[in-house]
Scaffold this active site. Structure first.
Site, PDB file in Angstrom:
ATOM      1  N   GLU A   1      15.858  86.227  29.379  1.00 57.77           N
ATOM      2  CA  GLU A   1      16.145  84.850  28.939  1.00 57.77           C
ATOM      3  C   GLU A   1      14.920  84.253  28.275  1.00 57.77           C
ATOM      4  O   GLU A   1      13.804  84.384  28.773  1.00 57.77           O
ATOM      5  CB  GLU A   1      16.545  84.031  30.168  1.00 57.77           C
ATOM      6  CG  GLU A   1      17.633  83.041  29.904  1.00 57.77           C
ATOM      7  CD  GLU A   1      18.951  83.679  29.510  1.00 57.77           C
ATOM      8  OE1 GLU A   1      19.211  83.784  28.286  1.00 57.77           O
ATOM      9  OE2 GLU A   1      19.713  84.074  30.397  1.00 57.77           O
TER      10      GLU A   1
ATOM     11  N   ALA B   1      28.255  75.598  28.027  1.00 60.03           N
ATOM     12  CA  ALA B   1      28.109  76.158  29.372  1.00 60.03           C
ATOM     13  C   ALA B   1      27.142  77.326  29.413  1.00 60.03           C
ATOM     14  O   ALA B   1      26.980  77.961  30.447  1.00 60.03           O
ATOM     15  CB  ALA B   1      29.469  76.596  29.898  1.00 60.03           C
ATOM     16  N   GLY B   2      26.524  77.647  28.268  1.00 61.84           N
ATOM     17  CA  GLY B   2      25.593  78.776  28.255  1.00 61.84           C
ATOM     18  C   GLY B   2      26.305  80.102  28.039  1.00 61.84           C
ATOM     19  O   GLY B   2      25.752  81.163  28.327  1.00 61.84           O
ATOM     20  N   LEU B   3      27.546  80.053  27.534  1.00 66.85           N
ATOM     21  CA  LEU B   3      28.303  81.292  27.288  1.00 66.85           C
ATOM     22  C   LEU B   3      28.528  81.512  25.792  1.00 66.85           C
ATOM     23  O   LEU B   3      29.386  82.284  25.382  1.00 66.85           O
ATOM     24  CB  LEU B   3      29.636  81.267  28.046  1.00 66.85           C
ATOM     25  CG  LEU B   3      29.513  81.112  29.568  1.00 66.85           C
ATOM     26  CD1 LEU B   3      30.899  81.066  30.216  1.00 66.85           C
ATOM     27  CD2 LEU B   3      28.694  82.250  30.183  1.00 66.85           C
TER      28      LEU B   3
ATOM     29  N   ASP C   1      22.848  85.706  20.795  1.00 69.95           N
ATOM     30  CA  ASP C   1      24.251  85.330  21.015  1.00 69.95           C
ATOM     31  C   ASP C   1      25.158  85.874  19.911  1.00 69.95           C
ATOM     32  O   ASP C   1      26.230  86.425  20.176  1.00 69.95           O
ATOM     33  CB  ASP C   1      24.378  83.802  21.082  1.00 69.95           C
ATOM     34  CG  ASP C   1      23.444  83.194  22.113  1.00 69.95           C
ATOM     35  OD1 ASP C   1      22.924  83.949  22.959  1.00 69.95           O
ATOM     36  OD2 ASP C   1      23.220  81.975  22.066  1.00 69.95           O
TER      37      ASP C   1
HETATM   38  C1  GLA Z   1      20.368  80.212  23.757  1.00 69.25           C
HETATM   39  C2  GLA Z   1      19.990  80.733  22.384  1.00 69.25           C
HETATM   40  C3  GLA Z   1      19.599  82.214  22.459  1.00 69.25           C
HETATM   41  C4  GLA Z   1      18.544  82.437  23.538  1.00 69.25           C
HETATM   42  C5  GLA Z   1      18.950  81.785  24.857  1.00 69.25           C
HETATM   43  C6  GLA Z   1      17.874  81.841  25.891  1.00 69.25           C
HETATM   44  O1  GLA Z   1      21.529  80.854  24.209  1.00 69.25           O
HETATM   45  O2  GLA Z   1      21.074  80.583  21.499  1.00 69.25           O
HETATM   46  O3  GLA Z   1      19.155  82.648  21.185  1.00 69.25           O
HETATM   47  O4  GLA Z   1      17.285  82.001  23.111  1.00 69.25           O
HETATM   48  O5  GLA Z   1      19.311  80.427  24.672  1.00 69.25           O
HETATM   49  O6  GLA Z   1      17.657  83.151  26.285  1.00 69.25           O
END
Ligand code: GLA
Length: 386
Positions: A35, A123-125, A172
């Site tokens: 991360e 949501a981080g997805l 992502d």
């Molecule tokens: C977000 C960003 C990714 C990455 C993550 C952290 O999802 O879009 O490029 O930097 O945060 O790991």
């Protein structure tokens, strides 16, 4: 139940009527470990998930693009020769991707269709990456472009960086475009080399949504990124990827205490991620779980991108039987944690974590047990030879 071809067909026939030509899908992702390393040219280990963005579309003979955005229950349209950036609504991801494809030198055809998805937003997805990659897949179909997943991931990232204005790394979009069923990908974010690593037998990946959404995330994300980049420059390095833990120990005195902790996270996380891929390849869920816990602690204490809700979720997950490891996932400040759980106990685990988390925090969680899916693809077509 998730979205499937028949749900897309149904929405298309209600909203657009007549026949569709293609139905395409691009998945969200969950990052198992690695991360805040991608923009430091380091390593990440994400997998594509069952939740995805879908587009059902019909080619148009002109350069109009018309999209029924299910999340807004309305039609939006624009002409490919007259695109302007306006606001931050979902249609901007469609325009931004079209703009970026044109920058890449592709000539685009118009289309009309429906856009829907079940990746929770913020949501981080990676709901936005899934949207960009799905839209790229739709344009590629309608414009008969070759589908080169890696190149399209870069196109989608440029849309996010330069049209939407978020300075994200490549993780992502890359996993959404290149994911592999049953596998996570160890991505070297410098060379963009991807190595598929099978999920260990007998374990399930469980996504634990805290029900909280990142507030300060964008500005804090950019600050972290800047701190990393300026430290690399100061040390005469291309990126923090090039720094080892020993070198950092020797030079930490040149940095203020906060920056030293930020950098320690990145350097340690890179090492953990490479090791995680190795032990995962050997099916060693226990060590993988321990590395996930170390990652969470580092994100919480050194990088400081976790939150009370995420910490509570991780703590509750780790206290359940059958849990190998858990950590926050994605940019942080809210959103989801990810846990690695003995397969036979996953259903029980999900129930217990949700109820304990609800009791302890008063927040409404959501839990998804997910397999690893393939990256973006055309799921159904009515046009022969595409
Ligand atoms: C977000 C960003 C990714 C990455 C993550 C952290 O999802 O879009 O490029 O930097 O945060 O790991």
């Amino acid at each position: 139940m998730g979205i499937d071809v028949s749900a897309v067909e149904q929405l298309f026939s209600q909203q657009a009527g007549g026949d569709w030509d293609w139905i395409v899908r691009a998945p969200g992702r969950v990052n198992l470990i690695g991360e805040h390393t991608d923009y430091n040219e380091g390593f990440v280990l994400p997998m594509a998930i069952e939740r995805a963005v879908w587009v059902g579309l019909r080619r148009r003979p002109d350069r109009w693009v018309g999209v029924y955005v299910a999340a807004e229950s309305r039609w939006r349209e624009f002409h490919l020769d007259a695109m302007r950036r306006e606001g931050s609504e979902p249609i901007e991801y469609v325009k931004g991707t079209a703009w970026s494809l044109a920058e890449e030198g592709y000539f685009l055809n118009g289309w009309e269709g429906v856009l829907l998805g079940d990746v929770p937003i913020g949501a981080g997805l990676s709901s936005s990456a899934a949207m960009e990659v799905a839209v790229a897949r739709a344009f590629a179909a309608a414009s008969h472009l070759p589908w080169e997943p890696l190149r399209m991931a870069l196109v989608a990232q440029r849309a996010e960086n330069r049209w939407v204005g978020v300075q994200c790394g490549i993780m992502d979009q890359l996993i959404s475009a290149c994911g592999r069923e049953g596998h996570a990908l160890l991505i070297d974010c410098r060379t963009l080399e991807c190595r598929p690593v099978p999920l260990p037998q007998g374990v399930k990946v469980v996504i634990l949504d805290t029900g909280t959404r990142r507030g300060l995330a964008d500005s804090a994300y950019n600050q972290r990124r800047t701190a990393c980049e300026s430290t690399a420059a100061r040390f005469g390095l291309k990126a923090l990827r090039d720094l080892s833990l020993d070198e950092l120990a020797a030079r930490a005195g040149e940095l203020d205490a906060v920056t030293a902790r930020r950098v320690r996270h990145v350097v340690g996380e890179n090492a953990r991620t490479v090791q995680a891929a190795e032990v995962m390849q050997q099916g060693d869920a226990e060590t993988l779980g321990r590395l996930m816990v170390a990652s969470h602690e580092s994100l919480r204490d050194d990088y400081e991108v976790s939150s009370d809700a995420l910490n509570a979720m991780v703590e509750i997950a780790l206290s359940q039987p059958g849990c190998y490891g858990a950590r926050m996932t994605g940019a942080g400040f809210g959103g989801c944690a990810v846990a690695l759980v003995e397969a036979g106990r996953a259903a029980d685990f999900a129930e217990r974590v949700a109820s304990e988390y609800r009791r302890r925090t008063g927040n409404q969680p959501a839990v998804y047990i997910t397999g690893a899916t393939a990256g973006a693809d055309v799921v159904a077509t009515r046009t022969p030879g595409t």
